[in-house]
Structure formats: C-alpha cells, structure tokens
Design a protein around this motif. Structure first.
Motif, PDB file in Angstrom:
ATOM      1  N   LYS A  10     -17.921 -48.583  -7.570  1.00 17.38           N
ATOM      2  CA  LYS A  10     -18.708 -49.781  -6.487  1.00 17.38           C
ATOM      3  C   LYS A  10     -17.641 -50.402  -5.346  1.00 17.38           C
ATOM      4  O   LYS A  10     -18.041 -50.381  -4.209  1.00 17.38           O
ATOM      5  N   VAL A  11     -15.710 -50.422  -6.141  1.00 23.47           N
ATOM      6  CA  VAL A  11     -14.976 -50.755  -5.111  1.00 23.47           C
ATOM      7  C   VAL A  11     -14.173 -49.505  -4.021  1.00 23.47           C
ATOM      8  O   VAL A  11     -14.343 -49.626  -2.553  1.00 23.47           O
ATOM      9  N   SER A  14     -17.145 -49.630  -1.033  1.00 26.79           N
ATOM     10  CA  SER A  14     -17.252 -50.589  -0.865  1.00 26.79           C
ATOM     11  C   SER A  14     -15.990 -50.618   0.407  1.00 26.79           C
ATOM     12  O   SER A  14     -15.454 -50.613   1.913  1.00 26.79           O
ATOM     13  N   GLU A  29     -18.314 -57.818   3.538  1.00 28.46           N
ATOM     14  CA  GLU A  29     -18.075 -56.917   2.289  1.00 28.46           C
ATOM     15  C   GLU A  29     -17.459 -57.164   0.487  1.00 28.46           C
ATOM     16  O   GLU A  29     -18.462 -56.601   0.227  1.00 28.46           O
ATOM     17  N   GLU A  30     -17.173 -58.189   0.749  1.00 25.04           N
ATOM     18  CA  GLU A  30     -17.011 -58.574  -0.708  1.00 25.04           C
ATOM     19  C   GLU A  30     -18.207 -59.584  -1.524  1.00 25.04           C
ATOM     20  O   GLU A  30     -18.677 -58.943  -2.658  1.00 25.04           O
ATOM     21  N   LEU A  33     -20.199 -56.420  -1.879  1.00 24.40           N
ATOM     22  CA  LEU A  33     -19.626 -55.699  -3.162  1.00 24.40           C
ATOM     23  C   LEU A  33     -20.147 -56.579  -4.499  1.00 24.40           C
ATOM     24  O   LEU A  33     -20.912 -55.475  -5.595  1.00 24.40           O
ATOM     25  N   SER A  36     -24.043 -56.161  -4.778  1.00 30.24           N
ATOM     26  CA  SER A  36     -24.528 -54.283  -4.942  1.00 30.24           C
ATOM     27  C   SER A  36     -24.288 -54.332  -6.713  1.00 30.24           C
ATOM     28  O   SER A  36     -25.373 -53.654  -7.501  1.00 30.24           O
ATOM     29  N   SER A 171     -28.254 -48.204  -2.911  1.00 35.09           N
ATOM     30  CA  SER A 171     -27.461 -48.115  -4.320  1.00 35.09           C
ATOM     31  C   SER A 171     -27.784 -47.705  -5.111  1.00 35.09           C
ATOM     32  O   SER A 171     -26.438 -47.627  -6.593  1.00 35.09           O
ATOM     33  N   PHE A 215     -10.424 -54.510  -4.967  1.00 28.26           N
ATOM     34  CA  PHE A 215     -11.222 -54.242  -3.130  1.00 28.26           C
ATOM     35  C   PHE A 215     -10.238 -55.319  -2.005  1.00 28.26           C
ATOM     36  O   PHE A 215      -9.831 -54.169  -1.341  1.00 28.26           O
TER      37      PHE A 215
END
Length: 312
Positions: A10-11, A14, A29-30, A33, A36, A171, A215
């Motif tokens: 996942k990281v 992103s 974006e965090e 993340l 998701s 996703s 991340f």
C-alpha cells in the motif's frame, strides 16, 4: 488483519502515485493511503456477509417452492442442511459484522443481488455441494471444511465477482488475493456456539503507525536514497531502472536507516517478494543485488543503528 507485507504494498502504491503526480501534498496522500487500507476492511466484511446472503436467498427459494400449488414431494420436504449451517447463523447474527456493514452503508448485496444468485447457482451445481448435501450428518468441523472449500472453489475464483469488486473500488484489485487468504483464516478460526467478531484491521498500534512512518520517511528522503542507488549501480542509467524497482529499493534503504527494530534480512526478503508480484520478471534479482551492495556498505561504514541481536 493486514500484515506488514501488504502495508508495504500500500505504501509503495502511494509513493508511486505521489512521485508520478509530482505532488508535495503529503497529508492528502496519507489520508488516501489510510482510506485505501480501510476500504480493504470493507471488502473483507462484504465477503463474509456474502455467505449469509447466499444462505438467505436459498432459504427464500425453498419457502417459495413450498407454497407452490403443485409442489413436489421434494419441494414440500426440502433438504435444509445447507441453510441450517451454524456458521451461517454465527455470521448472520454477528453484531460487529452487521454494525460495520450498516455504519459504512455497505448494502451492496441488497442493491446487486444478481451476484448472490450467481454464487448460489454455481454452489448448487458443484460436486462439493452435492456430496455435502447427500451426507446424512456432519460435525461442525466438517461443515466448516465444506464452507472453506466452497469459498476456495466457487467464490474466490469467480471472475464476475472479481470484476464487480474492481468496478466498486479500483484498489480492491490488489487486495482480493490478500483478503481471500484472510477470509480462509477467519473461517477456520470460527468456533461452535461462540459469537463471531470481526478481526482487527491492524495487529497493533505499531502496525498502524508503520503505515504513515514508512510513507513519510520514504517520500521526504527519496532524493537522498536515490543517490545511494546510483552509487551502487554505476553501469545503470536511472532511466533504465523500473520505477517500481527504484521505489522498492528506496523503501528498503529507508528501513535500513530509519527503522532500527526491523531486521535487514526481513527487509530484503519482503521487498524481493513484493517485486515478484508488482514488477518485472528479473526485478527480484536486480533488487536483491543492489540491496546486498548497499547493506554491505552501510554495515562497513556503520551507518545503520539496529536495535537488538541478529538484526543485521
């Protein structure tokens, strides 16, 4: 629950999205993340509820058949073994499962019940179902083995269902294999006459923190990490290195330098395995070679500060 490897995936996704967009909006974006990962939990809950919906649809079919004016003897006295499975009852009465579905408005199976019909139809055609229904009695363990086998043979491989999930959330394409494994583990852990509770999304707070820590540290230091890669690949133009390979190597370097409690061997093995699923055929060998050089350099120059024995 989500494991560290899937967190790394996942990281990676992103980091790739942020760098491709040339964005510096870390907070945005965090949030994406974390969202998701939360959506993966929704997929897990939906798949568990699918069993209950299939059972409910079959129960309705039986009730309708019994009320027919010219019902057959079989329709009047149906085999209720499938709809009476205790696992269906435990899942259907689960407070935590039903609360999660209601709170997040996950009423997919009510709106799109044709997929329930599809799974029920394939279930009743399967040799697995026919064999199970012909057996007079079954223990809870045998019922559980039947449900697990049904999931593996009928539900998990169903392409229509996979396409449906992909349409709902892009996703989920990458999440389905992991969630399928999670479902099997969950089913195997169900105990008779015990209320079913949804498993936790994260193992602990450390794993949740690991998401954003990894991340942020990769993104904020990616230029520095890229220099390390260039130094160890003098015969390679950076344009020749696949974007995903570069990101995975940067993430590994980040763990070498910024995560003192993670053993270096674990880091290398994890990113090699991720590359096999998400990059080129030869990426795992390339990544292994580069990381081996970087690790030897960091060890010689004492740039790493790993805590505990055996972490190097």
């Amino acid at each position: 629950m989500i494991n560290r490897r899937h967190i790394r995936v996942k990281v990676m996704q992103s980091v790739y999205a942020l760098l491709q967009a040339k964005s510096d909006n870390l907070n945005k974006e965090e949030k994406f993340l974390y969202a998701s990962i939360d959506k993966m939990y929704d997929l897990y809950a939906l798949m568990l509820r699918l069993f209950v919906e299939v059972r409910n649809m079959e129960k309705k079919h039986i009730e309708i058949s019994q009320k027919k004016f010219l019902a057959t003897a079989e329709e009047l006295k149906p085999n209720n073994k499938f709809i009476n499975l205790e696992i269906f009852k435990l899942l259907g009465e689960s407070v935590s499962l039903n609360t999660h579905l209601d709170t997040n408005n996950l009423n997919y199976w009510t709106l799109d019940n044709e997929y329930i019909h599809e799974i029920l139809k394939l279930t009743k055609k399967s040799k697995l179902y026919i064999s199970f229904m012909n057996a007079e009695k079954s223990s809870f363990q045998e019922e559980k083995e039947f449900i697990v086998a049904l999931f593996k043979e009928v539900i998990a491989p169903n392409e229509k269902l996979a396409d449906y999930f992909e349409d709902k959330n892009i996703s989920w394409v990458d999440d389905i294999p992991f969630v399928n494994t999670w479902i099997v583990k969950t089913l195997n852990q169900i105990k008779p006459a015990q209320a079913f509770h949804l498993g936790n999304l994260y193992k602990d707070i450390d794993d949740r923190d690991f998401v954003v820590d990894l991340f942020r540290k990769v993104v904020l230091n990616h230029t520095e990490f890229e220099k390390e890669v260039i130094d160890k690949t003098p015969n390679w133009d950076t344009d020749r290195i696949a974007d995903i390979d570069m990101i995975l190597i940067k993430m590994a370097i980040c763990e070498f330098l910024k995560f003192p409690s993670i053993p270096t061997r674990v880091t290398i093995n994890e990113y090699i395995e991720v590359s096999k699923d998400y990059s080129t055929e030869k990426s795992s060998f390339f990544i292994n070679g580069v990381l081996d050089k970087i690790l030897k350099d960091f060890t010689t120059t004492k740039r790493m500060n790993k805590i505990g024995r055996g972490l190097l």
